[in-house]
Enzyme design. Structure first.
Site, PDB file in Angstrom:
ATOM      1  N   LYS A  43      15.787  17.071  -3.189  1.00 19.95           N
ATOM      2  CA  LYS A  43      17.243  17.018  -2.995  1.00 19.95           C
ATOM      3  C   LYS A  43      17.574  15.808  -2.129  1.00 19.95           C
ATOM      4  O   LYS A  43      17.788  15.959  -0.916  1.00 19.95           O
ATOM      5  CB  LYS A  43      17.701  18.268  -2.229  1.00 19.95           C
ATOM      6  CG  LYS A  43      17.911  19.507  -3.026  1.00 19.95           C
ATOM      7  CD  LYS A  43      18.733  20.511  -2.200  1.00 19.95           C
ATOM      8  CE  LYS A  43      18.023  21.797  -1.975  1.00 19.95           C
ATOM      9  NZ  LYS A  43      18.787  22.809  -1.209  1.00 19.95           N
TER      10      LYS A  43
ATOM     11  N   PHE B 133      21.619  25.258  -3.584  1.00 25.19           N
ATOM     12  CA  PHE B 133      20.524  26.170  -3.249  1.00 25.19           C
ATOM     13  C   PHE B 133      19.966  26.790  -4.519  1.00 25.19           C
ATOM     14  O   PHE B 133      20.715  27.308  -5.345  1.00 25.19           O
ATOM     15  CB  PHE B 133      20.992  27.267  -2.292  1.00 25.19           C
ATOM     16  CG  PHE B 133      19.850  27.981  -1.633  1.00 25.19           C
ATOM     17  CD1 PHE B 133      19.224  27.442  -0.517  1.00 25.19           C
ATOM     18  CD2 PHE B 133      19.359  29.170  -2.157  1.00 25.19           C
ATOM     19  CE1 PHE B 133      18.137  28.085   0.070  1.00 25.19           C
ATOM     20  CE2 PHE B 133      18.275  29.817  -1.577  1.00 25.19           C
ATOM     21  CZ  PHE B 133      17.671  29.273  -0.461  1.00 25.19           C
ATOM     22  N   VAL B 134      18.641  26.700  -4.672  1.00 29.90           N
ATOM     23  CA  VAL B 134      18.011  27.196  -5.888  1.00 29.90           C
ATOM     24  C   VAL B 134      16.951  28.262  -5.579  1.00 29.90           C
ATOM     25  O   VAL B 134      16.397  28.290  -4.484  1.00 29.90           O
ATOM     26  CB  VAL B 134      17.370  26.041  -6.710  1.00 29.90           C
ATOM     27  CG1 VAL B 134      18.424  25.117  -7.271  1.00 29.90           C
ATOM     28  CG2 VAL B 134      16.360  25.265  -5.873  1.00 29.90           C
TER      29      VAL B 134
ATOM     30  N   ASP C 120      12.506  31.333  -2.867  1.00 26.30           N
ATOM     31  CA  ASP C 120      13.123  32.612  -2.524  1.00 26.30           C
ATOM     32  C   ASP C 120      14.520  32.481  -1.942  1.00 26.30           C
ATOM     33  O   ASP C 120      14.961  31.405  -1.563  1.00 26.30           O
ATOM     34  CB  ASP C 120      12.253  33.332  -1.480  1.00 26.30           C
ATOM     35  CG  ASP C 120      12.384  32.682  -0.101  1.00 26.30           C
ATOM     36  OD1 ASP C 120      12.244  31.441  -0.018  1.00 26.30           O
ATOM     37  OD2 ASP C 120      12.646  33.397   0.876  1.00 26.30           O
TER      38      ASP C 120
ATOM     39  N   ARG D 239      11.310  35.221  -6.018  1.00 25.69           N
ATOM     40  CA  ARG D 239      10.214  34.262  -6.252  1.00 25.69           C
ATOM     41  C   ARG D 239       9.604  34.452  -7.636  1.00 25.69           C
ATOM     42  O   ARG D 239       9.039  33.546  -8.215  1.00 25.69           O
ATOM     43  CB  ARG D 239       9.097  34.451  -5.215  1.00 25.69           C
ATOM     44  CG  ARG D 239       9.489  34.100  -3.795  1.00 25.69           C
ATOM     45  CD  ARG D 239       8.230  34.101  -2.928  1.00 25.69           C
ATOM     46  NE  ARG D 239       8.538  34.165  -1.508  1.00 25.69           N
ATOM     47  CZ  ARG D 239       8.800  33.126  -0.743  1.00 25.69           C
ATOM     48  NH1 ARG D 239       8.824  31.919  -1.270  1.00 25.69           N
ATOM     49  NH2 ARG D 239       9.051  33.263   0.540  1.00 25.69           N
TER      50      ARG D 239
ATOM     51  N   LYS E  22       5.399  29.843   1.165  1.00 26.16           N
ATOM     52  CA  LYS E  22       4.923  30.560   0.005  1.00 26.16           C
ATOM     53  C   LYS E  22       5.489  29.961  -1.266  1.00 26.16           C
ATOM     54  O   LYS E  22       5.058  30.275  -2.366  1.00 26.16           O
ATOM     55  CB  LYS E  22       5.364  32.039   0.097  1.00 26.16           C
ATOM     56  CG  LYS E  22       4.880  32.750   1.345  1.00 26.16           C
ATOM     57  CD  LYS E  22       5.611  34.110   1.462  1.00 26.16           C
ATOM     58  CE  LYS E  22       5.314  34.760   2.785  1.00 26.16           C
ATOM     59  NZ  LYS E  22       6.203  35.906   3.039  1.00 26.16           N
ATOM     60  N   GLY E  23       6.492  29.102  -1.087  1.00 22.57           N
ATOM     61  CA  GLY E  23       7.292  28.636  -2.229  1.00 22.57           C
ATOM     62  C   GLY E  23       6.542  27.867  -3.295  1.00 22.57           C
ATOM     63  O   GLY E  23       6.963  27.825  -4.451  1.00 22.57           O
TER      64      GLY E  23
ATOM     65  N   ASP F 115      14.188  19.095   1.180  1.00 20.13           N
ATOM     66  CA  ASP F 115      15.623  19.218   1.424  1.00 20.13           C
ATOM     67  C   ASP F 115      16.025  18.251   2.545  1.00 20.13           C
ATOM     68  O   ASP F 115      16.213  17.063   2.299  1.00 20.13           O
ATOM     69  CB  ASP F 115      15.892  20.694   1.762  1.00 20.13           C
ATOM     70  CG  ASP F 115      17.340  21.041   1.946  1.00 20.13           C
ATOM     71  OD1 ASP F 115      18.176  20.533   1.200  1.00 20.13           O
ATOM     72  OD2 ASP F 115      17.652  21.855   2.831  1.00 20.13           O
TER      73      ASP F 115
ATOM     74  N   GLU G 248       4.545  20.886  -2.375  1.00 18.73           N
ATOM     75  CA  GLU G 248       5.686  21.578  -1.757  1.00 18.73           C
ATOM     76  C   GLU G 248       6.661  21.996  -2.846  1.00 18.73           C
ATOM     77  O   GLU G 248       6.780  21.321  -3.879  1.00 18.73           O
ATOM     78  CB  GLU G 248       6.335  20.618  -0.742  1.00 18.73           C
ATOM     79  CG  GLU G 248       7.621  21.070  -0.099  1.00 18.73           C
ATOM     80  CD  GLU G 248       7.489  22.300   0.808  1.00 18.73           C
ATOM     81  OE1 GLU G 248       6.922  23.303   0.357  1.00 18.73           O
ATOM     82  OE2 GLU G 248       8.007  22.241   1.934  1.00 18.73           O
ATOM     83  N   ASP G 249       7.364  23.092  -2.617  1.00 19.45           N
ATOM     84  CA  ASP G 249       8.344  23.536  -3.613  1.00 19.45           C
ATOM     85  C   ASP G 249       9.550  22.607  -3.668  1.00 19.45           C
ATOM     86  O   ASP G 249       9.981  22.200  -4.743  1.00 19.45           O
ATOM     87  CB  ASP G 249       8.771  25.002  -3.361  1.00 19.45           C
ATOM     88  CG  ASP G 249       9.296  25.257  -1.949  1.00 19.45           C
ATOM     89  OD1 ASP G 249       9.315  24.315  -1.123  1.00 19.45           O
ATOM     90  OD2 ASP G 249       9.684  26.403  -1.660  1.00 19.45           O
TER      91      ASP G 249
HETATM   92  P1  5GP Z   1      13.473  20.900   4.677  1.00 19.32           P
HETATM   93  O1  5GP Z   1      12.632  20.973   5.904  1.00 19.32           O
HETATM   94  O2  5GP Z   1      13.174  19.734   3.790  1.00 19.32           O
HETATM   95  O3  5GP Z   1      14.932  20.998   5.010  1.00 19.32           O
HETATM   96  O4  5GP Z   1      13.230  22.220   3.880  1.00 19.32           O
HETATM   97  C1  5GP Z   1      12.064  22.491   3.227  1.00 19.32           C
HETATM   98  C2  5GP Z   1      11.957  23.973   2.966  1.00 19.32           C
HETATM   99  O5  5GP Z   1      13.236  24.597   2.937  1.00 19.32           O
HETATM  100  C3  5GP Z   1      11.395  24.224   1.592  1.00 19.32           C
HETATM  101  O6  5GP Z   1      10.008  24.307   1.626  1.00 19.32           O
HETATM  102  C4  5GP Z   1      12.021  25.552   1.224  1.00 19.32           C
HETATM  103  O7  5GP Z   1      11.249  26.603   1.735  1.00 19.32           O
HETATM  104  C5  5GP Z   1      13.356  25.551   1.926  1.00 19.32           C
HETATM  105  N1  5GP Z   1      14.449  25.157   1.016  1.00 19.32           N
HETATM  106  C6  5GP Z   1      15.162  24.037   1.030  1.00 19.32           C
HETATM  107  N2  5GP Z   1      16.080  24.012   0.049  1.00 19.32           N
HETATM  108  C7  5GP Z   1      15.912  25.164  -0.630  1.00 19.32           C
HETATM  109  C8  5GP Z   1      16.542  25.723  -1.791  1.00 19.32           C
HETATM  110  O8  5GP Z   1      17.436  25.174  -2.430  1.00 19.32           O
HETATM  111  N3  5GP Z   1      16.076  26.948  -2.188  1.00 19.32           N
HETATM  112  C9  5GP Z   1      15.091  27.626  -1.533  1.00 19.32           C
HETATM  113  N4  5GP Z   1      14.740  28.807  -2.017  1.00 19.32           N
HETATM  114  N5  5GP Z   1      14.477  27.123  -0.456  1.00 19.32           N
HETATM  115  C10 5GP Z   1      14.876  25.903  -0.004  1.00 19.32           C
END
Ligand code: 5GP
Length: 179
Positions: free
Chosen positions: A134, A155-156, A162, A168, A47-48, A106, A102-103
């Site tokens: 990141k 973490f943001v 969220d 959000r 949803k981000g 990470d 994508e939001d």
């Molecule tokens: P990844 O699979 O790259 O580790 O994570 C991607 C998803 O993790 C993002 O779409 C998001 O939903 C969540 N995520 C990763 N870092 C953050 C952060 O700093 N804040 C928030 N709210 N969600 C995050």
């Protein structure tokens, strides 16, 4: 960061609503230039990415269509390590110019999984546009074709992002810290 009580968090603004809008305008111009008038299909990751999607769409100077995909991998502030589709696309992407919105990228696990899955559906082109990146947290390499802001490993929340489904609605992006 381990579990944070969403009721007791403190946060500090990282990017104001104005910072975000300015960056999105530039990003939209860059994407429009690359499209050269060709139609594009945005796949917004629920949803981000909803706020980012709504604002970026309005800055694109080419025909845009939109679909949503739901992916889950996070609980609180920690990645669970496994990715699953919670809501699939409602349209066919074969032969289309696709940009995944994508939001935040990470560890890279979600996008690695998602981009591989979408590639198998034979789009004409497949690119990734992330509001936030990141790089220091990356565990799996992912090519981010368009990026709003690069941030350090923190973490943001806000502007669609969220913490356990809260925050959000904030119009800005903020860094969360423990009290
Ligand atoms: P990844 O699979 O790259 O580790 O994570 C991607 C998803 O993790 C993002 O779409 C998001 O939903 C969540 N995520 C990763 N870092 C953050 C952060 O700093 N804040 C928030 N709210 N969600 C995050």
């Amino acid at each position: 960061m381990s579990s944070i009580d969403p009721e007791k968090i403190k946060f500090k603004t990282l990017y104001s609503a104005e910072d975000i809008q300015k960056r999105i305008e530039t990003l939209g111009a860059e994407i429009s230039k690359d499209l050269q008038g060709e139609p594009v299909m945005f796949i917004s990751v629920l949803k981000g990415a909803i706020m980012f999607t709504a604002d970026l769409m309005r800055s694109i100077k080419a025909p845009v269509t939109l679909d949503f995909i739901g992916v889950a991998s996070y609980q609180g502030t920690t990645s669970t390590g496994t990715v699953r589709i919670t809501n699939d696309l409602s349209t066919d992407i074969r032969g289309k110019n696709v940009i995944v919105l994508e939001d935040i990228v990470d560890t890279g696990r979600t996008l690695d999984y998602l981009l591989r899955m979408l590639k198998q559906r034979n789009p004409k082109t497949l690119k990734l546009c992330a509001l936030l990146n990141k790089p220091a947290a990356r565990e799996i390499p992912v090519q981010v074709d368009y990026c709003g802001f690069e941030i350090s490993n923190q973490f943001v929340i806000g502007y669609g992002l969220d913490l356990d489904q809260r925050w959000r609605e904030l119009p800005f992006i903020a860094q969360v810290y423990e009290t």
